[in-house]
Design an enzyme around this catalytic site. Structure first.
Site, PDB file in Angstrom:
ATOM      1  CE  LYS A 206      -4.376  -1.798   1.386  1.00  0.00           C
ATOM      2  NZ  LYS A 206      -5.599  -1.741   2.146  1.00  0.00           N
TER       3      LYS A 206
ATOM      4  CE  LYS B 107      -5.998  -8.042  -1.672  1.00  0.00           C
ATOM      5  NZ  LYS B 107      -6.709  -7.801  -0.468  1.00  0.00           N
TER       6      LYS B 107
ATOM      7  CE  LYS C 155     -13.194  -2.656   0.333  1.00  0.00           C
ATOM      8  NZ  LYS C 155     -12.213  -2.749   1.415  1.00  0.00           N
TER       9      LYS C 155
HETATM   10  N1  AQP Z   1      -9.610 -11.027  -3.091  1.00  0.00           N
HETATM   11  C1  AQP Z   1      -9.920 -11.473  -1.894  1.00  0.00           C
HETATM   12  N2  AQP Z   1     -10.107 -12.791  -1.711  1.00  0.00           N
HETATM   13  C2  AQP Z   1     -10.427 -13.274  -0.474  1.00  0.00           C
HETATM   14  N3  AQP Z   1     -10.609 -12.492   0.609  1.00  0.00           N
HETATM   15  C3  AQP Z   1     -10.440 -11.171   0.463  1.00  0.00           C
HETATM   16  N4  AQP Z   1     -10.531 -10.134   1.334  1.00  0.00           N
HETATM   17  C4  AQP Z   1     -10.263  -8.986   0.674  1.00  0.00           C
HETATM   18  N5  AQP Z   1      -9.983  -9.243  -0.613  1.00  0.00           N
HETATM   19  C5  AQP Z   1     -10.088 -10.585  -0.779  1.00  0.00           C
HETATM   20  C6  AQP Z   1     -10.907 -10.269   2.727  1.00  0.00           C
HETATM   21  O1  AQP Z   1     -11.985  -9.397   2.982  1.00  0.00           O
HETATM   22  C7  AQP Z   1     -11.933  -8.990   4.342  1.00  0.00           C
HETATM   23  C8  AQP Z   1     -12.133  -7.501   4.443  1.00  0.00           C
HETATM   24  O2  AQP Z   1     -10.965  -6.892   4.010  1.00  0.00           O
HETATM   25  P1  AQP Z   1     -10.622  -5.390   4.218  1.00  0.00           P
HETATM   26  O3  AQP Z   1     -11.631  -4.637   4.917  1.00  0.00           O
HETATM   27  O4  AQP Z   1      -9.242  -5.300   4.729  1.00  0.00           O
HETATM   28  O5  AQP Z   1     -10.736  -5.029   2.803  1.00  0.00           O
HETATM   29  P2  AQP Z   1      -9.570  -4.840   1.954  1.00  0.00           P
HETATM   30  O6  AQP Z   1      -8.425  -5.753   2.234  1.00  0.00           O
HETATM   31  O7  AQP Z   1      -9.359  -3.395   2.068  1.00  0.00           O
HETATM   32  O8  AQP Z   1     -10.188  -5.292   0.649  1.00  0.00           O
HETATM   33  P3  AQP Z   1      -9.475  -5.006  -0.583  1.00  0.00           P
HETATM   34  O9  AQP Z   1     -10.484  -5.057  -1.620  1.00  0.00           O
HETATM   35  O10 AQP Z   1      -8.305  -5.904  -0.719  1.00  0.00           O
HETATM   36  O11 AQP Z   1      -9.019  -3.496  -0.425  1.00  0.00           O
HETATM   37  P4  AQP Z   1      -7.638  -2.891  -0.614  1.00  0.00           P
HETATM   38  O12 AQP Z   1      -7.436  -2.889  -2.078  1.00  0.00           O
HETATM   39  O13 AQP Z   1      -7.791  -1.503  -0.062  1.00  0.00           O
HETATM   40  O14 AQP Z   1      -6.633  -3.709   0.132  1.00  0.00           O
HETATM   41  C9  AQP Z   1     -10.595  -9.441   4.885  1.00  0.00           C
HETATM   42  O15 AQP Z   1     -10.782 -10.569   5.699  1.00  0.00           O
HETATM   43  C10 AQP Z   1      -9.803  -9.794   3.668  1.00  0.00           C
HETATM   44  O16 AQP Z   1      -8.898 -10.843   3.918  1.00  0.00           O
END
Ligand code: AQP
Length: 383
Positions: free
Chosen positions: A163, A244, A247
């Site tokens: 990040k 993966k 968002k």
């Molecule tokens: N691609 C994924 N496959 C399986 N599990 C996933 N999680 C996120 N992406 C995947 C799981 O969702 C939960 C919430 O995660 P978060 O609130 O930390 O969301 P995040 O990680 O911000 O989701 P993103 O989409 O991956 O956002 P960015 O891009 O900002 O990092 C967690 O349990 C996570 O493991």
């Protein structure tokens, strides 16, 4: 009663900041193996709460909709585990400001997050759902844990590296994000943390912090285990199957949002990157795109991957994608509908969240009070 067992692990301490810190700790820890780069591994043998074992997990309100990766990786387990565990779930808005945010949007997204979580099946009678900023113990414990975290130890977190390389504005909050996450879980004495595979390293850190704190001050925290469903631990981006679903991806083409309109879902699945050849077979190394689609299909339709492979034997990607699009669209449509119903009455939604926060606060305050006295603080005075 909480029974704790101490055994050595191979968690190595590689950085000089960490080593200095660990030497200080080691002096007060005659019963643990320190000094050779090892830390104590403490596992609970009884649940912290008599009866049901406790789960805790959180999700960031950093977009208008959760995506299929969030759902299949974590949220599906949240729904299942509310019936078998003492389940505490959190919309982690404190985490959401570790990257740039818009205050009004954040406020709205917390409600949208709650509405979606109730829409996928969380039941306030079966679990506790609350917004992190309504329970002040989270940052209070986080500070205490930060003071027990090695600088190099935090710097090794791959999510921070990832990040921080993507964001121009890299804050200390982004750096200490996993420590706040540790505080989130440890406050509730959770035994299990349902998450996607991407969170495994953070859970390992929180286990280390819990063990370290317990070993230094006496048993204070339950040491949690990650609950990761192997098949859906990482859902890949449809347009870039080697990444993966996330968002923060550069394009939304490969992300299925739970609130996407059916036609949008059909379009995204139609354009999903597939692999060389025409066979619909599960082979992650050679056919990552198709394997990802098979996982999604299998999980949402409740059919085994083997059955799907047989059904589509001799057929092309077109038929497979067309059917999958309908499965996903049919799955998402009622979630979007129910989400809107919850959002139509924000007064009631806010009330449900406030009730959740009160329940959460009762548990968190007790853990924090104990941690405060362990480190020699006076008790907090509220209000
Ligand atoms: N691609 C994924 N496959 C399986 N599990 C996933 N999680 C996120 N992406 C995947 C799981 O969702 C939960 C919430 O995660 P978060 O609130 O930390 O969301 P995040 O990680 O911000 O989701 P993103 O989409 O991956 O956002 P960015 O891009 O900002 O990092 C967690 O349990 C996570 O493991």
């Amino acid at each position: 009663m909480l029974l704790l067992r101490l055994t050595p692990t191979s968690g190595s301490i590689g950085n000089s900041h960490d080593r200095d810190w660990m030497r200080v700790s080691a002096r007060s820890l005659p019963s643990c193996r320190y000094g050779c780069g090892r830390i104590a591994n403490m596992t609970t043998t009884d649940p912290a709460v008599p009866g049901r074992s406790r789960v805790f997990s959180g999700i960031q309100p950093t977009s208008d909709s959760f995506h299929l990766g969030n759902y299949l990786g974590a949220l599906r387990s949240w729904v299942d585990m509310q019936h078998t565990h003492d389940a505490v779930y959190c919309i982690v808005d404190l985490h959401a400001i570790t990257i740039s945010h818009d205050p009004k949007e954040l406020h709205q997204r917390c409600r949208a997050a709650a509405a979606q979580l109730f829409a996928i099946g969380l039941d306030p009678e079966e679990c506790t759902l609350f917004v992190q900023s309504q329970v002040p113990e989270h940052p209070m414990l986080s500070w205490m844990l930060e003071c027990h975290t090695g600088f190099g130890e935090a710097g090794r977190m791959t999510q921070f590296k990832d990040k921080s390389s993507k964001n121009e504005r890299v804050t200390v909050g982004l750096f200490t994000y996993p420590v706040l996450q540790a505080a989130d879980v440890l406050l509730y004495q959770a035994n299990e943390v349902p998450v996607g595979e991407d969170q495994r390293q953070h859970i390992e850190l929180m286990r280390n912090l819990a063990q370290r704190f317990n070993a230094t001050y006496g048993d204070t925290f339950t040491v949690p285990n990650a609950h990761i469903v192997k098949a859906t631990g990482t859902v890949q981006d449809l347009a870039e199957p080697e990444r993966k679903m996330s968002k923060s991806a550069s394009s939304t083409a490969g992300i299925i949002d739970l609130l996407d309109q059916p036609n949008r879902i059909r379009k995204k699945i139609k354009s999903a990157v597939t692999d060389a050849g025409r066979e619909i077979v599960y082979d992650v190394d050679n056919k990552p795109g198709v394997s990802n689609l098979l996982t999604i299909y299998s999980t949402l339709a409740g059919e085994s991957v083997a059955d799907l492979e047989s059904r589509y034997e001799g057929k092309g990607y077109g038929d497979f994608k067309k059917d999958l699009a309908e499965v996903v669209a049919d799955f998402c449509a009622p979630i979007a509908e129910r989400t809107n119903e919850y959002l139509d009455d924000v007064t009631e939604l806010d009330k449900m969240l406030a009730q959740g926060a009160q329940k959460a606060h009762a548990i968190a305050a007790e853990t924090l009070a104990n941690a405060y006295s362990r480190v020699g603080f006076r008790q907090p005075v509220y209000g």
